[in-house]
Scaffold this active site. Structure first.
Site, PDB file in Angstrom:
ATOM      1  NE  ARG A  88      -3.629  -2.142   2.805  1.00  0.00           N
ATOM      2  CZ  ARG A  88      -3.351  -3.323   3.327  1.00  0.00           C
ATOM      3  NH1 ARG A  88      -2.120  -3.627   3.712  1.00  0.00           N
ATOM      4  NH2 ARG A  88      -4.310  -4.229   3.487  1.00  0.00           N
ATOM      5  CG  ASP A 148      -7.183  -4.091   8.784  1.00  0.00           C
ATOM      6  OD1 ASP A 148      -7.353  -4.397   7.595  1.00  0.00           O
ATOM      7  OD2 ASP A 148      -6.515  -3.093   9.142  1.00  0.00           O
ATOM      8  NE  ARG A 151      -9.879  -7.835   4.109  1.00  0.00           N
ATOM      9  CZ  ARG A 151      -9.308  -6.854   3.430  1.00  0.00           C
ATOM     10  NH1 ARG A 151      -8.221  -6.272   3.886  1.00  0.00           N
ATOM     11  NH2 ARG A 151      -9.814  -6.455   2.278  1.00  0.00           N
ATOM     12  CG  HIS A 175      -5.201  -0.574   6.482  1.00  0.00           C
ATOM     13  ND1 HIS A 175      -5.888  -1.745   6.724  1.00  0.00           N
ATOM     14  CD2 HIS A 175      -5.392  -0.289   5.165  1.00  0.00           C
ATOM     15  CE1 HIS A 175      -6.477  -2.143   5.603  1.00  0.00           C
ATOM     16  NE2 HIS A 175      -6.184  -1.266   4.643  1.00  0.00           N
TER      17      HIS A 175
HETATM   18  N1  LIG Z   1      -8.434   1.809   3.796  1.00  0.00           N
HETATM   19  C1  LIG Z   1      -8.855   0.645   3.323  1.00  0.00           C
HETATM   20  O1  LIG Z   1      -9.170  -0.278   4.075  1.00  0.00           O
HETATM   21  C2  LIG Z   1      -8.990   0.442   1.835  1.00  0.00           C
HETATM   22  C3  LIG Z   1      -9.720  -0.641   1.320  1.00  0.00           C
HETATM   23  C4  LIG Z   1      -9.829  -0.795  -0.056  1.00  0.00           C
HETATM   24  C5  LIG Z   1      -9.211   0.128  -0.911  1.00  0.00           C
HETATM   25  N2  LIG Z   1      -8.522   1.164  -0.381  1.00  0.00           N
HETATM   26  C6  LIG Z   1      -7.931   2.186  -1.238  1.00  0.00           C
HETATM   27  O2  LIG Z   1      -8.990   2.961  -1.810  1.00  0.00           O
HETATM   28  C7  LIG Z   1      -8.537   3.540  -3.027  1.00  0.00           C
HETATM   29  C8  LIG Z   1      -9.566   3.286  -4.144  1.00  0.00           C
HETATM   30  O3  LIG Z   1      -9.596   1.922  -4.476  1.00  0.00           O
HETATM   31  P1  LIG Z   1     -10.558   1.412  -5.653  1.00  0.00           P
HETATM   32  O4  LIG Z   1     -10.404  -0.050  -5.721  1.00  0.00           O
HETATM   33  O5  LIG Z   1     -11.905   1.998  -5.482  1.00  0.00           O
HETATM   34  O6  LIG Z   1      -9.851   2.086  -6.929  1.00  0.00           O
HETATM   35  P2  LIG Z   1     -10.560   2.427  -8.337  1.00  0.00           P
HETATM   36  O7  LIG Z   1      -9.449   2.653  -9.296  1.00  0.00           O
HETATM   37  O8  LIG Z   1     -11.577   1.411  -8.640  1.00  0.00           O
HETATM   38  O9  LIG Z   1     -11.305   3.801  -8.049  1.00  0.00           O
HETATM   39  C9  LIG Z   1     -10.643   4.996  -7.764  1.00  0.00           C
HETATM   40  C10 LIG Z   1     -11.451   6.120  -8.375  1.00  0.00           C
HETATM   41  O10 LIG Z   1     -10.877   7.374  -7.974  1.00  0.00           O
HETATM   42  C11 LIG Z   1     -11.086   8.271  -9.048  1.00  0.00           C
HETATM   43  N3  LIG Z   1     -10.210   9.432  -8.897  1.00  0.00           N
HETATM   44  C12 LIG Z   1      -8.877   9.525  -9.101  1.00  0.00           C
HETATM   45  N4  LIG Z   1      -8.468  10.782  -8.858  1.00  0.00           N
HETATM   46  C13 LIG Z   1      -9.550  11.495  -8.482  1.00  0.00           C
HETATM   47  C14 LIG Z   1      -9.745  12.835  -8.078  1.00  0.00           C
HETATM   48  N5  LIG Z   1      -8.747  13.707  -8.016  1.00  0.00           N
HETATM   49  N6  LIG Z   1     -10.997  13.224  -7.771  1.00  0.00           N
HETATM   50  C15 LIG Z   1     -12.039  12.368  -7.828  1.00  0.00           C
HETATM   51  N7  LIG Z   1     -11.909  11.073  -8.199  1.00  0.00           N
HETATM   52  C16 LIG Z   1     -10.665  10.642  -8.516  1.00  0.00           C
HETATM   53  C17 LIG Z   1     -10.780   7.434 -10.285  1.00  0.00           C
HETATM   54  O11 LIG Z   1     -11.295   8.040 -11.477  1.00  0.00           O
HETATM   55  C18 LIG Z   1     -11.445   6.120  -9.915  1.00  0.00           C
HETATM   56  O12 LIG Z   1     -12.765   6.040 -10.413  1.00  0.00           O
HETATM   57  C19 LIG Z   1      -7.145   2.952  -3.270  1.00  0.00           C
HETATM   58  O13 LIG Z   1      -6.158   3.850  -2.853  1.00  0.00           O
HETATM   59  C20 LIG Z   1      -7.136   1.702  -2.416  1.00  0.00           C
HETATM   60  O14 LIG Z   1      -5.835   1.308  -2.049  1.00  0.00           O
HETATM   61  C21 LIG Z   1      -8.402   1.336   0.964  1.00  0.00           C
HETATM   62  O1  LIG Z   2      -5.152  -4.247   0.212  1.00  0.00           O
HETATM   63  C1  LIG Z   2      -5.285  -3.119  -0.261  1.00  0.00           C
HETATM   64  O2  LIG Z   2      -4.401  -2.556  -0.912  1.00  0.00           O
HETATM   65  C2  LIG Z   2      -6.618  -2.413  -0.134  1.00  0.00           C
HETATM   66  C3  LIG Z   2      -7.112  -2.299   1.264  1.00  0.00           C
HETATM   67  O3  LIG Z   2      -6.224  -1.604   2.082  1.00  0.00           O
HETATM   68  C4  LIG Z   2      -7.514  -3.613   1.856  1.00  0.00           C
HETATM   69  O4  LIG Z   2      -7.038  -3.947   2.940  1.00  0.00           O
HETATM   70  O5  LIG Z   2      -8.343  -4.310   1.238  1.00  0.00           O
END
Ligand SMILES: NC(=O)c1ccc[n+]([C@@H]2O[C@H](COP(=O)([O-])OP(=O)(O)OC[C@H]3O[C@@H](n4cnc5c(N)ncnc54)[C@H](O)[C@@H]3O)[C@@H](O)[C@H]2O)c1
Ligand SMILES: O=C(O)C[C@H](O)C(=O)O
Length: 308
Positions: A88, A148, A151, A175
């Site tokens: 990440r 987490d 999970r 995380h």
């Molecule tokens: N914290 C957590 O537990 C957790 C869990 C899952 C995913 N994530 C994170 O969440 C993020 C998104 O994941 P995803 O699978 O949805 O990705 P994704 O690529 O499916 O979606 C991301 C979206 O963000 C949009 N985007 C990019 N820049 C932008 C901006 N400046 N303004 C508005 N929209 C914008 C893109 O067009 C895209 O549609 C990633 O960084 C991922 O690592 C975190």
């Molecule tokens: O694993 C990742 O990169 C996305 C998110 O933080 C998750 O735990 O699913």
């Protein structure tokens, strides 16, 4: 309650869907930078309303923050997800710029908003929002521990061959693949410590499987997960919307709690109408304290890459 979700990708759409299905918000605005994308996701989701029985109004907008004005809660999911083999932390270069701009735009139009940061590396992105905005610390919340912990419960139930509803447990710390601290000594099945049923080795395996939960799914899916992340966010938003004072491990800005300062990292908090209503202090065993300290060092290393 008006909720904005920035990013209409996999996680953003899942957040919007679960929030709508739980039927506690009057309005969800989904915003994305990609032309027409959020509008399309919102329309598709609205066409599930009569089937899933919700009244939440979902609208989509392309980068027009005026439509997000007056949001009570906003969720930042914009940014790139990792690919198999990545950590990440490797996402920081692109995602830091996105999170900084997005949080500033959101606050400009909704000065009373409570922000939930999802984009990775999440603890560092949450810290970035603290450092670059004037929002009070109770209104900046990182989502990681709720996912987490879900999970962890899944893996505990698997090891115990028990229904998940019999199991309780929590994951604190950063995380990340190495930084999570599953609290195995505190985990229970129907109030009985799981260590009564599982060997030390099996519990260590549960802990390891939990920590690499995101990486395991990324390998299987080719991108990171979205259903459980969306469900975790929606539960947190519901706790805020309904002033539940419900406990979740969240990334919170610490000022001495758990012996840590000037860092955002996963600790148990109570979520209610003011966002983080309280940071809950629990007694950790010496081994858990050491893991938490090590986890904080990892988060600080990533924070040091921010151009603050
Ligand atoms: N914290 C957590 O537990 C957790 C869990 C899952 C995913 N994530 C994170 O969440 C993020 C998104 O994941 P995803 O699978 O949805 O990705 P994704 O690529 O499916 O979606 C991301 C979206 O963000 C949009 N985007 C990019 N820049 C932008 C901006 N400046 N303004 C508005 N929209 C914008 C893109 O067009 C895209 O549609 C990633 O960084 C991922 O690592 C975190
Ligand atoms: O694993 C990742 O990169 C996305 C998110 O933080 C998750 O735990 O699913």
């Amino acid at each position: 309650m008006k909720v904005t979700v920035v990013g209409a990708g996999a996680v953003g759409a899942s957040c919007a869907e679960y929030i709508a299905i739980k039927n506690f918000a009057s309005e969800v605005v989904v915003l994305d930078i990609k032309e027409g994308f959020a509008e399309g996701k919102a329309m598709d989701l609205m066409q599930t309303a009569s089937l899933n029985g919700f009244d939440t109004k979902i609208t989509g907008v392309t980068n027009d923050y005026s439509k997000t004005a007056g949001s009570d809660v906003a969720i930042i999911t914009s940014g790139i997800p990792r690919k198999p083999g990545m950590t990440r932390e490797e996402l920081i270069g692109i995602n830091a710029g996105i999170v900084k701009t997005v949080s500033s735009n959101l606050i400009e139009h909704s000065p009373n908003v409570i922000l939930i940061v999802v984009s990775n590396p999440m603890d560092t992105m949450t810290y970035l929002v603290h450092k670059t905005t004037d929002l009070p610390k109770n209104r900046i919340i990182g989502m990681g521990g709720a996912l987490d912990s879900a999970r962890f419960k899944y893996r505990l139930a698997e090891a115990l061959e028990a229904p998940i509803s019999d199991v309780d447990g929590m994951v604190i710390g950063g995380h990340s693949d190495t930084g999570m601290v599953p609290l195995t000594a505190h985990a229970t099945r129907n109030s009985i410590k799981v260590s009564e049923f599982l060997s030390e080795d099996r519990l260590a395996q549960v802990s390891e499987d939990t920590k690499v939960g995101g990486a395991t799914l990324t390998k299987l899916l080719g991108t990171s997960a979205w259903y459980a992340p969306g469900a975790a966010v929606s539960s947190m938003v519901q706790a805020i919307a309904c002033d539940q004072k419900k406990m979740f491990p969240c990334s919170a800005f610490l000022e001495g709690e758990y012996g840590l300062n000037d860092i955002c990292i996963g600790v148990p908090v109570l979520l209610g109408k003011n966002g983080i209503e309280k940071i809950v202090k629990i007694d950790l065993a010496d081994a858990e304290k050491a893991k938490m300290k090590e986890s904080a060092e990892g988060v600080r290393k990533t924070n040091s890459l921010l151009a603050l």
